[in-house]
Design a protein around this motif. Structure first.
Motif, mmCIF file in Angstrom:
data_model
loop_
_atom_site.group_PDB
_atom_site.id
_atom_site.type_symbol
_atom_site.label_atom_id
_atom_site.label_comp_id
_atom_site.label_asym_id
_atom_site.label_seq_id
_atom_site.Cartn_x
_atom_site.Cartn_y
_atom_site.Cartn_z
ATOM 1 N N ALA A 269 -1.041 1.234 -7.322
ATOM 2 C CA ALA A 269 -0.111 1.896 -6.411
ATOM 3 C C ALA A 269 -0.797 2.355 -5.133
ATOM 4 C CB ALA A 269 0.546 3.086 -7.117
ATOM 5 N N SER A 270 -1.886 3.111 -5.262
ATOM 6 C CA SER A 270 -2.545 3.689 -4.083
ATOM 7 C C SER A 270 -3.632 2.805 -3.513
ATOM 8 C CB SER A 270 -3.153 5.042 -4.449
ATOM 9 O OG SER A 270 -4.267 4.856 -5.302
ATOM 10 N N TYR A 306 -10.000 -4.379 -1.621
ATOM 11 C CA TYR A 306 -10.637 -3.062 -1.547
ATOM 12 C C TYR A 306 -10.574 -2.464 -0.149
ATOM 13 C CZ TYR A 306 -12.254 -4.415 -6.149
ATOM 14 O OH TYR A 306 -12.278 -4.824 -7.454
ATOM 15 N N GLY A 307 -9.994 -3.185 0.792
ATOM 16 C CA GLY A 307 -9.682 -2.577 2.070
ATOM 17 C C GLY A 307 -8.717 -1.415 1.890
ATOM 18 N N ARG A 308 -7.853 -1.497 0.888
ATOM 19 C CA ARG A 308 -6.923 -0.402 0.582
ATOM 20 C C ARG A 308 -7.681 0.834 0.112
ATOM 21 N NH1 ARG A 308 -2.913 -1.934 -3.733
ATOM 22 N NH2 ARG A 308 -1.824 -0.075 -2.961
ATOM 23 N N ALA A 309 -8.790 0.630 -0.595
ATOM 24 C CA ALA A 309 -9.599 1.760 -1.053
ATOM 25 C C ALA A 309 -10.263 2.463 0.133
ATOM 26 C CB ALA A 309 -10.654 1.284 -2.048
#
Length: 423
Positions: A269-270, A306-309
């Motif tokens: 989700a995040s 992992y750009g979202r991280a």
């Protein structure tokens, strides 16, 4: 979501002065932009990142720490923390953490100068000596050594913390791998292979899903049964290097095992990455959520997922304290800036290169440079671990505004655009 962020961004920029607003216009993350300390008046001084003078002074700090307890060709390690909490009239904490030493080696390799290469080789030889003369002698290195008495009177090592954490083994191994890649000296590849085989033999877990690598060995040489996302990122990157340097495909297979654990820890989700598992090796540990695994996951893999991280870090961990802005250590405490993590985030942004990333990375580097110049315990050269004392990591530790070789090394690698997770 995007429209919501855009509207917040416009509101935040409207409250800034003209120069700051112009410089921050390319930053797509309002949580950090809202905390901005106004950058230099000349945009060109800021958008290029850290100044040459700042970089030169940071390298001077690392050299001084390396020579504090030895000189010339003597094997030695630099103390990790200087000043403030760690140096009082009644206490002088001089421990040299192997993780920090590996970072210092890599920062020197990023320098590109002959003198720094020689320093990197000498520190690498010191860690090889520690590995070869360890009292257990199975290829491990320890969490820390004592630089003021590295060799005791009987010739044995003065070990500070005898724990052998998996991530530390991988970082020392990555330093050896980089040294071999740069110099061609086989002793460094041999040391790296010993570290890699130790990790494989002592920590591989293919019985308790999600599969991966456990936390290593305690100070009493008992197994750490948890699995840490941080450690598996390190192992995946390290084993990938071993595969590249040796041509042995088995190490690439083992790297995939480590990275599969990292993937299993990503929240769909995040987009952020959880810290790992509880000691049962199965149950996800959801508190706290640290910064390092977010940016390291991207730096180690360059995988867009992992750009979202990285984005999660920018939105959830911004901090401003003592006139400096950046990111904090974890979701536990965002009242202070963690300078090491701010350097990691700047490097991840430089590596990712999405819209606004370069400008935000430069702004983070400028803030680290400001901390270098203004921290209460500073010497104008080293980077403090935290913007002020008492940053709670959420893992039972506190960070202080003491000068730190690790934070300084991350700043230098970020300024140079040098990714330690990749050959």
């Amino acid at each position: 979501m995007l429209s919501h962020l855009a509207s917040r961004r416009q509101m935040l920029l409207a409250g800034l002065g003209g120069t700051a607003a112009a410089l921050l216009a390319g930053i797509a993350h309002p949580a950090l932009a809202s905390a901005a300390v106004a950058p230099p008046s000349k945009a060109g001084e800021w958008v290029q990142g850290a100044s040459k003078s700042s970089v030169r002074r940071a390298y001077s700090f690392l050299s001084a720490k390396f020579d504090e307890f030895g000189s010339g060709t003597a094997l030695r390690v630099p103390r990790s923390y200087t000043g403030g909490f760690f140096q009082t009239p009644t206490w002088d904490f001089v421990a040299s953490f192997a993780y920090d030493d590996a970072l210092v080696i890599m920062a020197w390799l990023a320098s590109g100068t002959k003198d720094d290469l020689n320093r990197a080789v000498l520190l690498g030889d010191t860690l090889l000596y520690a590995q070869a003369n360890d009292p257990i002698g199975d290829g491990r290195t320890r969490a820390s050594y004592q630089p003021d008495s590295f060799f005791t009177l009987n010739g044995s090592l003065d070990i500070g913390s005898p724990a052998a954490y998996t991530g530390n083994q991988a970082w020392v191994g990555m330093a050896f791998a980089h040294l071999y890649d740069r110099t061609g000296k086989k002793r460094f590849l041999e040391g790296a292979l010993l570290e890699a085989q130790w990790i494989q033999d002592k920590t591989s877990d293919v019985e308790r899903a999600p599969y991966g690598y456990t936390g290593g060995r305690t100070a009493d040489d008992q197994p750490n049964t948890f699995k840490a996302t941080e450690h598996n990122i390190d192992v995946g990157a390290f084993f990938t290097m071993i595969a590249q340097l040796t041509g042995q495909k088995v190490w690439r297979t083992r790297a995939r095992l480590a990275f599969s654990f990292v993937a299993a820890m990503q929240d769909p989700a995040s987009g952020h990455v959880w810290t790992g598992t509880d000691p049962d090796g199965v149950t996800t540990n959801r508190n706290p959520i640290p910064e390092d695994v977010q940016t390291w996951a991207y730096l180690a893999t360059l995988d867009h997922r992992y750009g979202r991280a990285v984005d999660w870090t920018l939105e959830n961990l911004p901090a401003t304290d003592a006139g400096v802005s950046g990111v904090s250590y974890s979701s536990t405490d965002v009242s202070k800036v963690w300078l090491e993590g701010t350097g990691q985030t700047a490097l991840a942004l430089r590596a990712r290169g999405a819209r606004g990333d370069a400008r935000l990375a430069a702004w983070l580097l400028w803030n680290i440079q400001k901390a270098q110049e203004t921290t209460a315990n500073g010497d104008g050269r080293g980077i403090p671990a935290a913007s002020s004392d008492g940053l709670d990591t959420g893992f039972g530790d506190l960070y202080y505004a003491s000068l730190h070789t690790g934070a300084t090394a991350w700043f230098l690698m970020a300024a140079k655009g040098w990714n330690p997770f990749r050959l």
